[in-house]
Design an enzyme around this catalytic site. Structure first.
Site, PDB file in Angstrom:
ATOM      1  N   LYS A 186       0.815  -1.217   0.000  1.00  0.00           N
ATOM      2  CA  LYS A 186       0.000   0.000   0.000  1.00  0.00           C
ATOM      3  C   LYS A 186       0.849   1.269   0.000  1.00  0.00           C
ATOM      4  O   LYS A 186       2.040   1.255   0.324  1.00  0.00           O
ATOM      5  CB  LYS A 186      -0.997  -0.042   1.160  1.00  0.00           C
ATOM      6  CG  LYS A 186      -2.110  -1.065   0.832  1.00  0.00           C
ATOM      7  CD  LYS A 186      -3.236  -1.102   1.821  1.00  0.00           C
ATOM      8  CE  LYS A 186      -4.332  -2.062   1.348  1.00  0.00           C
ATOM      9  NZ  LYS A 186      -5.408  -2.237   2.347  1.00  0.00           N
ATOM     10  N   ARG A 210      -3.061 -10.264   4.579  1.00  0.00           N
ATOM     11  CA  ARG A 210      -3.536 -10.335   3.183  1.00  0.00           C
ATOM     12  C   ARG A 210      -2.450  -9.718   2.321  1.00  0.00           C
ATOM     13  O   ARG A 210      -2.164  -8.521   2.440  1.00  0.00           O
ATOM     14  CB  ARG A 210      -4.832  -9.554   3.070  1.00  0.00           C
ATOM     15  CG  ARG A 210      -5.441  -9.542   1.674  1.00  0.00           C
ATOM     16  CD  ARG A 210      -6.742  -8.750   1.654  1.00  0.00           C
ATOM     17  NE  ARG A 210      -7.282  -8.669   0.303  1.00  0.00           N
ATOM     18  CZ  ARG A 210      -6.873  -7.768  -0.610  1.00  0.00           C
ATOM     19  NH1 ARG A 210      -5.911  -6.875  -0.300  1.00  0.00           N
ATOM     20  NH2 ARG A 210      -7.411  -7.756  -1.829  1.00  0.00           N
TER      21      ARG A 210
HETATM   22  N1  LIG Z   1      -9.967  -7.431   4.289  1.00  0.00           N
HETATM   23  C1  LIG Z   1      -9.328  -6.591   3.440  1.00  0.00           C
HETATM   24  N2  LIG Z   1      -9.637  -6.598   2.129  1.00  0.00           N
HETATM   25  C2  LIG Z   1      -9.010  -5.730   1.275  1.00  0.00           C
HETATM   26  N3  LIG Z   1      -9.352  -5.718  -0.037  1.00  0.00           N
HETATM   27  C3  LIG Z   1      -8.742  -4.848  -0.873  1.00  0.00           C
HETATM   28  C4  LIG Z   1      -7.752  -3.980  -0.407  1.00  0.00           C
HETATM   29  C5  LIG Z   1      -7.107  -3.029  -1.345  1.00  0.00           C
HETATM   30  O1  LIG Z   1      -5.828  -3.444  -1.635  1.00  0.00           O
HETATM   31  P1  LIG Z   1      -5.524  -4.246  -3.017  1.00  0.00           P
HETATM   32  O2  LIG Z   1      -5.949  -3.301  -4.101  1.00  0.00           O
HETATM   33  O3  LIG Z   1      -4.085  -4.512  -2.953  1.00  0.00           O
HETATM   34  O4  LIG Z   1      -6.341  -5.483  -3.031  1.00  0.00           O
HETATM   35  N4  LIG Z   1      -7.374  -3.980   0.898  1.00  0.00           N
HETATM   36  C6  LIG Z   1      -8.010  -4.843   1.754  1.00  0.00           C
HETATM   37  C7  LIG Z   1      -7.688  -4.874   3.171  1.00  0.00           C
HETATM   38  O5  LIG Z   1      -6.831  -4.122   3.667  1.00  0.00           O
HETATM   39  N5  LIG Z   1      -8.372  -5.761   3.955  1.00  0.00           N
END
Ligand SMILES: Nc1nc2ncc(COP(=O)(O)O)nc2c(=O)[nH]1
Length: 290
Positions: free
Chosen positions: A226, A266
């Site tokens: 991020k 994640r």
């Molecule tokens: N539970 C959870 N789900 C998520 N989904 C998408 C993103 C956005 O990041 P990405 O674009 O790298 O998927 N961040 C989260 C998060 O921090 N926690």
């Protein structure tokens, strides 16, 4: 949920491998901030999901709508068309899948296709029907802290006390879920790193994960690649470290989150985080592993 609520029993369906769970990110979108477009092709997406499972991921989190700051919404059918074929094929390959969606209809269809967990970045706020879908399906539900749609969320990053407010707002989401008939043992909390938060807010939340783990629910941390890591690792000229160069920092956060008692992390790069968690486990066991 009252503050006195007992710690819920272990939720069925959540992986519990005896170490911090690793959730592999699979964004089947053309515009996600760090891997947009790479897995827009179904076969490539499925292959990557299988590869993440083979690298050790306990869950592969399939998302069909970008949540990057400023992103607009996609139509429900577009989101469903992106994710459902990938969910089906990953399940057929024996991969445990979570569906990353804020839409009850998409979650319902993904669970019917074999998704084992609903990962809802809106914590149930975006779709009032989500709680009923989760209650009916009895699948684990990740409630992430969220203050509004990606298009506007950076304007919502105002806190007097980010730890206290995130905690209180997540407790409110738990209460709403339980009121809607969801078994609290199915709930996972997530601080929503990067969602309506400045870098300082993100670090404050990571530094005190114990404030969330103390609520007695599994906690998932999603910091991978991020922007606040790009800022941390910026060059002398101030240029942000590109997303692909943030996996070392992400693995460090995975280790520290695991050490802080997080249920899961994640991440985009599964291998480096698996290694970081292996170190954390060995470190925690001390000489007894010798
Ligand atoms: N539970 C959870 N789900 C998520 N989904 C998408 C993103 C956005 O990041 P990405 O674009 O790298 O998927 N961040 C989260 C998060 O921090 N926690």
């Amino acid at each position: 949920m009252s503050e006195r609520a007992s710690t819920p029993a272990r939720p069925p369906g959540l992986p519990r491998p005896g170490r911090c769970v690793v959730v592999g990110v699979l964004n089947v979108t053309p515009d996600s901030f760090s891997d947009g477009g790479r897995f827009d092709d179904r076969d490539a997406a499925v292959a990557h999901g299988v590869a993440m499972r083979d690298a050790g991921a306990d869950l592969v989190d399939v998302g069909g709508e970008s949540t990057r700051p400023g992103a607009g919404r996609v139509e429900p059918d577009v989101e469903a068309d992106r994710v459902l074929p990938v969910v089906r094929e990953l399940v057929a390959e024996g991969v445990r899948v979570s569906i990353d969606t804020t839409r009850a209809a998409v979650a319902e269809r993904a669970v019917a296709a074999g998704a084992a967990v609903v990962n809802d970045v809106s914590g149930g706020l975006a779709d009032p029907r989500m709680a009923a879908v989760v209650a009916q399906a009895r699948v684990p539900w990740v409630l992430m802290h969220w203050r509004g749609p990606s298009a506007t969320m950076n304007r919502l990053a105002g806190y007097e006390d980010v730890l206290g407010e995130v905690r209180a707002e997540l407790v409110a989401r738990v209460d709403a879920a339980v009121l809607a008939g969801v078994d609290p043992s199915l709930l996972v909390l997530d601080p929503g790193i990067g969602f309506a938060k400045t870098a300082a807010h993100n670090w404050a939340l990571l530094r005190r994960l114990d404030v969330l783990t103390a609520l007695g629910f599994p906690v998932l941390v999603g910091a991978s690649r991020k922007r606040f890591l790009g800022e941390l690792l910026a060059g002398a000229d101030g240029a942000l470290r590109p997303p692909a160069g943030r996996d070392g920092a992400t693995a460090a956060i995975s280790a520290l989150a695991a050490h802080s008692g997080a249920w899961g992390v994640r991440v985009h790069d599964v291998g480096s985080t698996m290694d970081a968690i292996a170190v954390t486990t060995a470190w925690g066991l001390g000489a007894s592993r010798a």
